[in-house]
Motif scaffolding. Structure first.
Motif, PDB file in Angstrom:
ATOM      1  N   CYS A  97     117.940 -27.821  81.859  1.00  0.00           N
ATOM      2  CA  CYS A  97     118.368 -28.839  81.188  1.00  0.00           C
ATOM      3  C   CYS A  97     120.015 -28.621  81.040  1.00  0.00           C
ATOM      4  O   CYS A  97     120.202 -27.791  80.676  1.00  0.00           O
ATOM      5  N   GLU A  98     120.639 -29.576  81.425  1.00  0.00           N
ATOM      6  CA  GLU A  98     122.045 -29.405  81.067  1.00  0.00           C
ATOM      7  C   GLU A  98     122.686 -30.643  80.603  1.00  0.00           C
ATOM      8  O   GLU A  98     122.096 -31.945  80.761  1.00  0.00           O
ATOM      9  N   TYR A 101     117.366 -29.289  72.329  1.00  0.00           N
ATOM     10  CA  TYR A 101     116.101 -29.097  71.956  1.00  0.00           C
ATOM     11  C   TYR A 101     115.155 -29.550  73.217  1.00  0.00           C
ATOM     12  O   TYR A 101     115.622 -29.994  74.138  1.00  0.00           O
ATOM     13  N   TRP A 102     113.897 -29.024  73.063  1.00  0.00           N
ATOM     14  CA  TRP A 102     112.781 -29.384  73.712  1.00  0.00           C
ATOM     15  C   TRP A 102     111.671 -30.227  72.930  1.00  0.00           C
ATOM     16  O   TRP A 102     111.217 -29.488  71.925  1.00  0.00           O
ATOM     17  N   TYR A 103     111.429 -31.262  73.388  1.00  0.00           N
ATOM     18  CA  TYR A 103     110.243 -32.024  72.874  1.00  0.00           C
ATOM     19  C   TYR A 103     109.123 -32.019  73.839  1.00  0.00           C
ATOM     20  O   TYR A 103     109.419 -32.233  75.300  1.00  0.00           O
ATOM     21  N   LYS A 104     107.827 -32.195  73.502  1.00  0.00           N
ATOM     22  CA  LYS A 104     106.805 -32.238  74.552  1.00  0.00           C
ATOM     23  C   LYS A 104     106.147 -33.822  74.101  1.00  0.00           C
ATOM     24  O   LYS A 104     105.962 -34.033  72.885  1.00  0.00           O
ATOM     25  N   TYR A 125     108.036 -33.309  79.270  1.00  0.00           N
ATOM     26  CA  TYR A 125     108.859 -32.653  78.727  1.00  0.00           C
ATOM     27  C   TYR A 125     110.373 -33.056  78.598  1.00  0.00           C
ATOM     28  O   TYR A 125     110.801 -33.016  79.425  1.00  0.00           O
ATOM     29  N   PHE A 126     110.835 -33.499  77.333  1.00  0.00           N
ATOM     30  CA  PHE A 126     112.086 -34.096  77.246  1.00  0.00           C
ATOM     31  C   PHE A 126     113.235 -33.067  76.810  1.00  0.00           C
ATOM     32  O   PHE A 126     112.778 -32.392  75.728  1.00  0.00           O
ATOM     33  N   CYS A 127     114.284 -33.022  77.254  1.00  0.00           N
ATOM     34  CA  CYS A 127     115.373 -32.043  76.601  1.00  0.00           C
ATOM     35  C   CYS A 127     116.169 -33.146  75.814  1.00  0.00           C
ATOM     36  O   CYS A 127     116.268 -34.519  76.223  1.00  0.00           O
ATOM     37  N   PHE A 176     118.539 -38.011  74.702  1.00  0.00           N
ATOM     38  CA  PHE A 176     117.404 -37.537  75.574  1.00  0.00           C
ATOM     39  C   PHE A 176     117.773 -37.514  76.906  1.00  0.00           C
ATOM     40  O   PHE A 176     118.248 -38.368  77.733  1.00  0.00           O
ATOM     41  N   GLY A 177     117.365 -36.459  77.587  1.00  0.00           N
ATOM     42  CA  GLY A 177     117.308 -36.870  79.144  1.00  0.00           C
ATOM     43  C   GLY A 177     116.024 -37.425  79.524  1.00  0.00           C
ATOM     44  O   GLY A 177     115.217 -38.004  78.833  1.00  0.00           O
ATOM     45  N   PRO A 178     115.874 -37.719  80.922  1.00  0.00           N
ATOM     46  CA  PRO A 178     114.971 -38.579  81.654  1.00  0.00           C
ATOM     47  C   PRO A 178     113.611 -38.133  81.438  1.00  0.00           C
ATOM     48  O   PRO A 178     112.841 -38.552  81.833  1.00  0.00           O
ATOM     49  N   GLY A 179     113.425 -36.742  81.224  1.00  0.00           N
ATOM     50  CA  GLY A 179     111.997 -36.162  81.114  1.00  0.00           C
ATOM     51  C   GLY A 179     111.581 -35.497  82.418  1.00  0.00           C
ATOM     52  O   GLY A 179     112.101 -35.609  83.625  1.00  0.00           O
ATOM     53  N   THR A 180     110.674 -34.286  82.380  1.00  0.00           N
ATOM     54  CA  THR A 180     110.312 -33.808  83.432  1.00  0.00           C
ATOM     55  C   THR A 180     108.457 -34.035  83.184  1.00  0.00           C
ATOM     56  O   THR A 180     108.035 -33.635  82.364  1.00  0.00           O
ATOM     57  N   ARG A 181     108.055 -34.730  84.433  1.00  0.00           N
ATOM     58  CA  ARG A 181     106.525 -35.087  84.228  1.00  0.00           C
ATOM     59  C   ARG A 181     105.884 -33.743  84.911  1.00  0.00           C
ATOM     60  O   ARG A 181     106.092 -33.466  85.958  1.00  0.00           O
ATOM     61  N   LEU A 182     105.143 -32.878  84.137  1.00  0.00           N
ATOM     62  CA  LEU A 182     104.421 -31.957  84.652  1.00  0.00           C
ATOM     63  C   LEU A 182     103.088 -32.041  84.581  1.00  0.00           C
ATOM     64  O   LEU A 182     102.345 -32.542  83.863  1.00  0.00           O
ATOM     65  N   LEU A 183     102.415 -31.826  85.869  1.00  0.00           N
ATOM     66  CA  LEU A 183     101.031 -32.165  86.081  1.00  0.00           C
ATOM     67  C   LEU A 183     100.512 -30.656  86.536  1.00  0.00           C
ATOM     68  O   LEU A 183     100.958 -30.291  87.448  1.00  0.00           O
ATOM     69  N   VAL A 184      99.543 -30.447  85.643  1.00  0.00           N
ATOM     70  CA  VAL A 184      98.812 -28.902  86.200  1.00  0.00           C
ATOM     71  C   VAL A 184      97.362 -29.185  86.647  1.00  0.00           C
ATOM     72  O   VAL A 184      96.580 -29.834  85.872  1.00  0.00           O
TER      73      VAL A 184
END
Lengths: 114, 114
Positions: free
Chosen positions: B23-24, B33-36, B89-91, B105-113
């Motif tokens: 995140c930048e 911040y990091w939000y989930k 995950y949002f920064c 807020f940033g645009p988010g990172t969509r993590l799929l495990v």
């Protein structure tokens, strides 16, 4: 424990109709209140916020919210919605405890129908 | 001229892998911040840094390790990924001066495990 409640998980409404999205919070200290909007697959954008002063706050896109200390509420309103207002709306609170993190409500999905 | 940016936007990975999200922010803010956001859209704070110092660390598993190399960057490293880590995950960033400062807020990172 401090909490934020958005009672309505979904609000369907016809285009050009008025809408109110409800938000209540627990309160033991002063609060700072925010409404954010999240369009599909996007980040959160600030609609408006209340810090102090006039209890009626105007935001972007024609939205406004009213801070009611006695009811511990901060409901969001718009007199006439558009299809483009379809999104998820989040109420968030920062309690005046020195902690900077926002506590979010569970969100309300506004679905505007033609 | 994006205010808060995150990379990658999408991340699909296998259970057990280690991954990082970056995140930048170019807003000159001193707090990040990091939000989930889980599958039910519920948003919760994970970490917060002020001037590269960790100030909020919620009950997050030790597998999550944030790092702030400078005020403009906040990264999130996740070890031994589990299915339950799938989320967005949002920064976010803000200025520290008052609690009512807007978080961007940033645009988010969509993590799929998998």
């Amino acid at each position: 424990a401090q909490s934020v409640t958005q009672l309505d998980s979904q609000v369907p409404v016809f285009e050009e109709a008025p809408v109110e999205l409800r938000c209540n919070y627990s309160s033991s200290v002063s609060v700072y209140l925010f409404w954010y909007v999240q369009y599909p697959n996007q980040g959160l954008q600030l609609l408006l916020k209340y810090l102090s002063g006039s209890t009626l706050v105007k935001g972007i896109n024609g939205f406004e919210a009213e801070f009611n200390k006695s009811q511990t509420s901060f409901h969001l309103r718009k007199p006439s919605v558009h299809i483009s207002d379809t999104a998820e709306y989040f109420c968030a609170v920062n309690w005046d405890t020195g902690r900077r993190a926002l506590t979010f409500g569970s969100g309300t999905r506004l679905q505007v129908q033609p | 001229d994006t205010a808060v940016s995150q990379t990658p936007k999408y991340l699909v990975t296998q259970m057990g892998n280690d991954k990082s999200i970056k995140c930048e922010q170019n807003l000159g803010h001193d707090t990040m911040y990091w939000y989930k956001q889980d599958s039910k859209k519920f948003l919760k704070i994970m970490f917060s840094y002020n001037n590269k110092e960790l100030i909020i660390n919620e009950t997050v598993p030790n597998r999550f390790s944030p790092k702030s190399p400078d005020k403009a960057h906040l990264n999130l490293h996740i070890n031994s990924l589990e299915l339950g880590d799938s989320a967005v995950y949002f920064c976010a960033s803000s200025q520290w001066r008052t609690i009512g400062e807007t978080q961007y807020f940033g645009p988010g990172t969509r993590l799929l495990v998998l």
